[in-house]
Design a protein around this motif. Structure first.
Motif: not given
Length: 297
Positions: A267-279
């Motif tokens: 789940w964390i691996g799947s969420a990392l791209p979204w976290i970077a995009f939102l940052a």
């Protein structure tokens, strides 16, 4: 009364007796067409001696008369539709399904449905077959499956359709006789109106006859070939039961913890791209607000 008048009345009486005999024989023929379910024998009809219909109204030959002793079907004459399901476990379910297909073909049967699911990291391999084998070789085929894998369960059911088969046979024979008679009337018809009416009756009854014949073929196919659904699974496909002791509880808890950690990492691996995009979007918005504030000041 003169002799000529007496002769005239005698001729009229003979003609009237002949007409009554023809009408009575026609009614008897209609009763005989109603099939074996009509039951009973036709009433005796008085026919004038020497009339042309005396021979036609005579009793049917003994070979065509019904015998009540043969109406009850014997055990060997029973018609049954056999269906069932079989579960088989094997180390390679797909290969086991291939071997079962070969056995079906060797028994002059056929495979109506086939489904294969190769194993993956999260699922075990499995396969299923819907086969049609000769009814008298069903037990032999199930015994042959024991050479392919371990037969864990067998469920068979037999449905007696003897009365349905006899009913279809009687209805088909009665309709065929009626159609043949109508065709004979068409061949000898001299009136156009009668010819059209007879042809319409033949068309209607022929359609009904074709429908009954189709039903008979389907029923014969179900009787001749039994239908079996076979499920092939791996030997460890049966879900494990709940822990029975303390050590099994620890092992089960450890496996569930490892599974949860693995799911969390995924789940964390799947969420990392979204976290970077939102940052990135948040940084752009923050810089824009800062520039606006500097311009105002």
């Amino acid at each position: 009364m003169t002799e000529h008048s007496v002769s005239k009345y005698r001729r009229r009486g003979a003609m009237l007796a002949t007409i009554v005999a023809v009408f009575a024989v026609t009614l008897i023929g209609c009763d005989s067409d109603s099939g074996p379910s009509a039951g009973g024998s036709a009433p005796a009809v008085a026919v004038a001696p020497g009339s042309p219909m005396s021979e036609a109204a005579s009793p049917a030959p003994k070979s065509f008369q019904s015998d009540s002793r043969t109406q009850a079907p014997d055990q060997a004459d029973r018609k049954e539709v056999v269906t069932g399901s079989v579960n088989v476990t094997a180390s390679d379910p797909i290969d086991a399904a291939h071997k079962a297909t070969t056995k079906v073909e060797s028994l002059q049967g056929r495979v109506d449905d086939r489904n294969e699911q190769p194993g993956t990291d999260n699922t075990t391999p499995s396969s299923s077959l819907t086969v049609r084998v000769p009814a008298d070789k069903t037990d032999q085929f199930i015994d042959d499956l024991r050479d392919i894998g371990k037969v864990t369960s067998v469920s068979l059911s037999k449905n007696d359709v003897t009365m349905q088969v006899d009913d279809l046979d009687a209805r088909i024979k009665a309709l065929q006789t009626s159609v043949d008679r109508l065709r004979a009337l068409i061949a000898s018809a001299t009136n156009t109106a009668d010819l059209i009416e007879a042809e319409k009756a033949v068309s209607d009854r022929q359609g009904e006859l074709d429908s009954l014949t189709s039903q008979q073929r389907r029923l014969d196919d179900q009787i001749d070939l039994s239908t079996l659904t076979i499920q092939f699974t791996t030997e460890d496909a049966t879900p494990s039961s709940s822990p029975d002791n303390f050590w099994d509880g620890i092992v089960s808890g450890w496996h569930s913890l490892i599974s949860w950690i693995g799911g969390a990492i995924v789940w964390i691996g799947s969420a990392l791209p979204w976290i970077a995009f939102l940052a990135i979007i948040g940084g752009v918005v923050w810089l824009s607000l800062r520039v606006i504030r500097r311009r105002r000041s």
